[in-house]
Design an enzyme around this catalytic site. Structure first.
Site, short mmCIF file in Angstrom:
data_model
loop_
_atom_site.label_atom_id
_atom_site.label_comp_id
_atom_site.label_asym_id
_atom_site.label_seq_id
_atom_site.Cartn_x
_atom_site.Cartn_y
_atom_site.Cartn_z
N ASP A 122 -1.93 -5.68 -3.59
CA ASP A 122 -2.22 -4.41 -2.92
C ASP A 122 -0.96 -3.56 -2.74
O ASP A 122 -0.60 -3.15 -1.63
CB ASP A 122 -2.91 -4.64 -1.59
CG ASP A 122 -4.43 -4.75 -1.73
OD1 ASP A 122 -4.91 -4.86 -2.88
OD2 ASP A 122 -5.14 -4.73 -0.72
N ASN A 132 -7.14 -6.64 -4.51
CA ASN A 132 -8.37 -5.93 -4.86
C ASN A 132 -8.12 -4.47 -5.21
O ASN A 132 -8.84 -3.88 -6.02
CB ASN A 132 -9.39 -6.03 -3.72
CG ASN A 132 -8.91 -5.41 -2.43
OD1 ASN A 132 -7.86 -5.77 -1.90
ND2 ASN A 132 -9.67 -4.48 -1.89
N HIS A 133 -7.05 -3.87 -4.66
CA HIS A 133 -6.80 -2.47 -4.97
C HIS A 133 -6.21 -2.28 -6.37
O HIS A 133 -6.42 -1.23 -6.98
CB HIS A 133 -5.91 -1.84 -3.89
CG HIS A 133 -6.67 -1.55 -2.65
ND1 HIS A 133 -7.23 -0.32 -2.38
CD2 HIS A 133 -7.00 -2.34 -1.59
CE1 HIS A 133 -7.87 -0.35 -1.21
NE2 HIS A 133 -7.73 -1.58 -0.72
N HIS A 151 0.79 -1.23 0.00
CA HIS A 151 0.00 0.00 0.00
C HIS A 151 0.82 1.29 0.00
O HIS A 151 0.73 2.13 0.90
CB HIS A 151 -0.96 0.00 1.19
CG HIS A 151 -2.19 -0.81 0.95
ND1 HIS A 151 -3.04 -0.61 -0.13
CD2 HIS A 151 -2.74 -1.85 1.65
CE1 HIS A 151 -4.04 -1.47 -0.08
NE2 HIS A 151 -3.88 -2.24 0.98
N HIS A 201 -4.99 -13.26 -2.98
CA HIS A 201 -5.11 -12.08 -2.13
C HIS A 201 -6.23 -12.22 -1.11
O HIS A 201 -6.04 -11.92 0.07
CB HIS A 201 -5.35 -10.84 -2.99
CG HIS A 201 -5.34 -9.57 -2.20
ND1 HIS A 201 -4.19 -9.04 -1.67
CD2 HIS A 201 -6.34 -8.74 -1.82
CE1 HIS A 201 -4.47 -7.93 -1.01
NE2 HIS A 201 -5.78 -7.73 -1.09
#
Length: 393
Positions: free
Chosen positions: A98, A133-134, A64, A233
């Site tokens: 992510d 998912n990001h 992230h 993930h």
């Protein structure tokens, strides 16, 4: 007498290669000072979903947009040296996805990971990256979790990318560059005007067939099997296995490349999608669907465990369902819970163990045994049991 510079002059013939190197230089200099070579236009290779069990396997959770924490995680496992160059030898590394959102150094991390991939293969190692998912959200144009610094980073990228395209357009005989902003609105409802260009830049870079998504995300895997470990993930359901893990990877790749058009692949949409699923990540083992997990693993030949990210585990990497479910997202990014980096190591000699920078976890030094094989695993488990921190999306 000084030796004459033998480098070739800049011409329209070598301009595309020069520009590719120039943009890589600009972005990657802030990562490590080692520049990526220009991307070669090569035929698309089949994705590899299954890998044999290596002598040493390291799994790294969600990053992230925090470059320094990302590097700390790699150093923790001895994968990079003091100059941020690959030092992991023949180790196989899996990054669970992510990379995007919640931080402001997403492009830098993408370039950093790409550099390590190139370096690792030279010593017999490999770095495999997954889509989270990001990544899927950003390719879809869902920017709910983008930070202001994250927008600024893509704004700078777009500035140099546009300069490169303008330079290319001056040369006769070169293919006219595609405008990455084509079809993207000039403004967005309820978005302050000062952010409009940055949002356009991010969409242009990451949408299907965008320059960044095609280069860095299209060849990510979405599901991976390494030896007896399944990596994903969020999680897998029987329907995903029935559909085919290879097919899922290829569907996602083709969508990101822009070759299929249309909506996000079905298995990446909704709360039961492979990148969104959380039923094996609940803080209480009694709330984990262990029977479902057992069924899924039984349908994947040789699979003993599923290793997942996506759901932050405040007390660190832990296992559930007789350690068939291993959860490795420790929220290390400053944009999440600013957790202390931890990585999972699986080796043929010592089994599974957590490598942690958390002094409390290091001092506990407690291990458990795999109930099925009785191997010593050395995976540190919090005394009070894992506590889940759920961060939406």
């Amino acid at each position: 007498m000084a030796q004459q510079n033998q480098s070739s002059p800049l011409t329209c013939e070598n301009l595309p290669s020069f520009l590719s190197s120039f943009v890589d230089t600009f972005v990657d200099f802030s990562v490590s000072g080692i520049f990526l070579p220009p991307q070669q236009q090569t035929p698309q290779k089949p994705l590899q979903t299954h890998y044999p069990s290596p002598d040493r396997l390291v799994a790294i959770g969600d990053l992230h947009g925090d470059l320094e924490k990302s590097k700390q995680a790699f150093r923790l496992a001895g994968l990079i040296d003091g100059s941020d160059r690959w030092s992991g030898g023949s180790t196989t590394v899996v990054q669970i996805g992510d990379v995007l959102d919640r931080g402001g150094e997403e492009l830098k991390i993408l370039y950093f990971l790409e550099k390590l991939k190139r370096e690792a293969v030279k010593t017999g190692g490999q770095l495999i990256t997954l889509n989270g998912n990001h990544e899927i959200m950003n390719i879809e144009g869902d920017l709910r979790f983008v930070t202001e610094k994250g927008l600024e980073e893509f704004d700078v990228w777009a500035y140099w990318y546009e300069i490169g395209n303008k330079m290319k357009s001056l040369c006769h005989g070169l293919e006219i560059p595609k405008n990455p902003f084509h079809g993207i609105p000039l403004s967005f409802h309820q978005v302050p005007e000062e952010f409009s260009h940055s949002i356009r830049a991010r969409i242009a870079a990451l949408r299907p067939d965008g320059p960044i998504s095609r280069r860095f995300l299209a060849n990510n895997l979405t599901v991976l099997v390494v030896g007896d470990s399944v990596f994903v993930h969020g999680g897998l359901l029987p329907k995903h296995v029935d559909y085919g893990l290879q097919r899922i990877n290829e569907d996602v790749r083709d969508w990101i490349n822009g070759s299929t058009g249309g909506r996000t692949p079905e298995h990446c949409r909704g709360m039961n999608a492979v990148v969104w699923f959380r039923k094996f990540s609940n803080e209480l083992e009694k709330n984990c669907d262990c029977s479902l997990l057992e069924h899924v693993l039984a349908t994947i030949p040789g699979a003993k465990r599923m290793i997942m990210g996506h759901t932050i585990q405040e007390t660190g990497i832990n296992g559930a369902c007789d350690y068939r479910a291993i959860r490795i997202d420790v929220g290390m990014s400053k944009g999440c819970s600013n957790g202390l980096p931890e990585v999972l190591e699986i080796s043929k000699n010592s089994g599974l163990r957590v490598l942690t920078s958390n002094p409390i976890r290091m001092n506990k030094n407690r291990s458990f045994a795999d109930a099925r094989t009785k191997e010593g695993l050395g995976l540190l488990i919090p005394e009070q049991g894992p506590k889940q921190v759920e961060v939406k999306a």
